[in-house]
Scaffold this motif. Structure first.
Motif, short mmCIF file in Angstrom:
data_model
loop_
_atom_site.label_atom_id
_atom_site.label_comp_id
_atom_site.label_asym_id
_atom_site.label_seq_id
_atom_site.Cartn_x
_atom_site.Cartn_y
_atom_site.Cartn_z
N LEU A 1 0.84 -1.19 0.00
CA LEU A 1 0.00 0.00 0.00
C LEU A 1 0.88 1.24 0.00
O LEU A 1 1.96 1.25 0.60
CB LEU A 1 -0.89 0.02 1.25
N PHE A 2 0.38 2.29 -0.64
CA PHE A 2 1.04 3.59 -0.49
C PHE A 2 1.19 3.88 1.01
O PHE A 2 0.25 3.70 1.78
CB PHE A 2 0.21 4.70 -1.13
N PHE B 1 -13.76 2.52 1.57
CA PHE B 1 -14.90 2.02 0.79
C PHE B 1 -14.53 0.73 0.06
O PHE B 1 -15.34 -0.18 -0.05
CB PHE B 1 -15.41 3.09 -0.18
N LEU B 2 -13.30 0.65 -0.45
CA LEU B 2 -12.85 -0.59 -1.08
C LEU B 2 -12.86 -1.74 -0.07
O LEU B 2 -13.36 -2.84 -0.34
CB LEU B 2 -11.45 -0.40 -1.65
N THR B 3 -12.33 -1.47 1.11
CA THR B 3 -12.28 -2.50 2.16
C THR B 3 -13.68 -2.96 2.55
O THR B 3 -13.96 -4.16 2.64
CB THR B 3 -11.54 -1.94 3.39
N ALA B 4 -14.57 -2.01 2.78
CA ALA B 4 -15.93 -2.35 3.22
C ALA B 4 -16.68 -3.12 2.12
O ALA B 4 -17.41 -4.07 2.40
CB ALA B 4 -16.69 -1.08 3.60
N TRP B 5 -16.49 -2.69 0.89
CA TRP B 5 -17.14 -3.36 -0.25
C TRP B 5 -16.70 -4.83 -0.35
O TRP B 5 -17.51 -5.74 -0.47
CB TRP B 5 -16.79 -2.61 -1.54
N HIS B 6 -15.39 -5.02 -0.28
CA HIS B 6 -14.83 -6.37 -0.39
C HIS B 6 -15.32 -7.25 0.76
O HIS B 6 -15.67 -8.41 0.57
CB HIS B 6 -13.30 -6.28 -0.40
N PHE C 1 -8.83 -8.43 3.63
CA PHE C 1 -7.77 -7.41 3.57
C PHE C 1 -7.89 -6.64 2.26
O PHE C 1 -7.79 -7.25 1.18
CB PHE C 1 -6.39 -8.06 3.68
N MET C 2 -8.13 -5.35 2.37
CA MET C 2 -8.28 -4.48 1.19
C MET C 2 -9.34 -5.04 0.24
O MET C 2 -10.35 -5.56 0.70
CB MET C 2 -6.93 -4.28 0.49
N GLY C 3 -9.12 -4.96 -1.08
CA GLY C 3 -10.11 -5.45 -2.02
C GLY C 3 -9.52 -5.48 -3.41
O GLY C 3 -8.38 -5.06 -3.61
N HIS C 4 -10.29 -6.01 -4.36
CA HIS C 4 -9.82 -6.04 -5.75
C HIS C 4 -9.92 -4.64 -6.34
O HIS C 4 -10.91 -3.94 -6.10
CB HIS C 4 -10.68 -7.00 -6.58
N LYS C 5 -8.96 -4.29 -7.14
CA LYS C 5 -9.00 -2.96 -7.74
C LYS C 5 -10.31 -2.76 -8.52
O LYS C 5 -10.88 -1.68 -8.53
CB LYS C 5 -7.79 -2.76 -8.66
#
Ligand SMILES: [Zn+2]
Length: 342
Positions: free
Chosen positions: A112-113, A151-156, A289-293
């Protein structure tokens, strides 16, 4: 360039506002003039130092970045100077089996950045061109920076891991956090009935404004109250990221066949489970952990349509990064704490 850097691990006082050379870019990279960078709990973990994870000093934190493109490498085709962009927070190789399957957050090179590569607490950051995405709708730089990671994390968590279906019951733990405030909104888009928890009355009121159907304090034994609100049944999905302090009550809040999905443990990593309770009720405990781009594009489409909105707690100037860290560390925030780089 101006930057907030750390030269060692430690408390907020190790964040130093100073000068560093501007990054130079390769042929497939983009240089971004950072305008806003939102904080995440990850920033606190990296600042304190994680066992087994090393960063090279001086290090620049910050995973959620928005700004303007000021230079592009000779092979870059998807960005032009002047574009207003946000950066997908996860960087992966783009060539391995996982990346090609769209599961870039499973790539062995995934970073991650702000974790092991330099992040956005600076006037400039370099980025692989694959991470550069136009800011959707009329979002300001501060709003755009408040979106990607949480939002990416929550979505995934809700869709890829917990397979949330329309009209289910969802318990969102700590709805005042960035990821919690994202989860409340995403669940509501599916028609879920959302029960949100928080640690204070003002935060509970704000969770309701975001769309939560019921709110309750997560201090103490909240599972009983969850059962009462669901006619003794419990919820289909528990959205966890707090860990030790809420773990038991989160497990006991699940309905038969319920799924608990977690992406964090801000109060501690220890969580017990009664194995009999787990199998007899056919529960699922899911890590995330995180999500797909690609999921970030789905998130941004809903921002474009106005169905999701960034939740900003406060905006501070870059040199006040230490104050911003303290605000997050003391759990004073509701939504995202954002640094502005003028
Ligand atoms: Zn890869």
């Amino acid at each position: 360039m101006k930057a907030v850097v750390i030269f060692e691990h430690g408390g907020p006082e190790v964040l130093c506002y100073t000068e560093l050379p501007e990054p130079s870019i390769g042929p497939q990279e983009v240089l971004v003039r950072v305008r806003a960078c939102a904080l995440n709990h990850l920033d606190l973990w990296v600042r304190r130092g994680l066992p087994g994870r090393s960063v090279s000093f001086p290090h620049i934190l910050g995973s959620d970045i928005s700004g303007e493109v000021t230079a592009v490498g000779e092979n870059v085709k998807n960005a032009r100077i002047g574009d207003k962009v946000l950066l997908a927070p996860g960087i992966s190789c783009g060539q391995c089996e996982q990346c090609l399957a769209g599961r870039d957050n499973f790539c062995k090179d995934y970073v991650l950045f702000g974790s092991t590569v330099h992040g956005g607490y600076a006037e400039f950051v370099k980025s692989p061109s694959a991470n550069v995405i136009p800011i959707p709708g009329n979002l300001s730089f501060e709003q755009a920076a408040a979106v990607p990671l949480v939002f990416l994390t929550a979505w995934h968590m809700l869709f890829d891991r917990a397979h949330l279906r329309p009209a289910e019951d969802v318990l969102v733990i700590a709805a005042g956090s960035g990821v919690g405030s994202a989860a409340v909104q995403i669940a509501k888009v599916t028609g879920a009935r959302v029960i949100a928890t928080a640690g204070s009355e003002p935060k509970l009121a704000k969770a309701k404004e975001l769309g939560a159907d019921h709110t309750l304090s997560h201090v103490g034994e909240f599972a009983r109250e969850v059962k009462r609100l669901t006619n003794g049944r419990g919820v289909d999905v528990v959205f966890e990221h707090v860990g030790a302090a809420t773990w038991d009550q989160s497990v006991y809040s699940l309905a038969h066949g319920g799924r608990l999905v977690t992406c964090g443990a801000t109060t501690g990593f220890e969580g017990k489970i009664n194995v009999g309770y787990l199998f007899a009720r056919q529960l699922s405990i899911l890590g995330s952990f995180m999500g797909h781009k690609s999921e970030l594009f789905s998130v941004l489409a809903l921002f474009q349509r106005g169905l999701l909105k960034p939740v900003i707690d406060s905006v501070l100037s870059l040199e006040r990064a230490a104050d911003a860290h303290r605000r997050l560390e003391n759990r004073e925030q509701f939504g995202k704490v954002v640094l502005r780089i003028p």
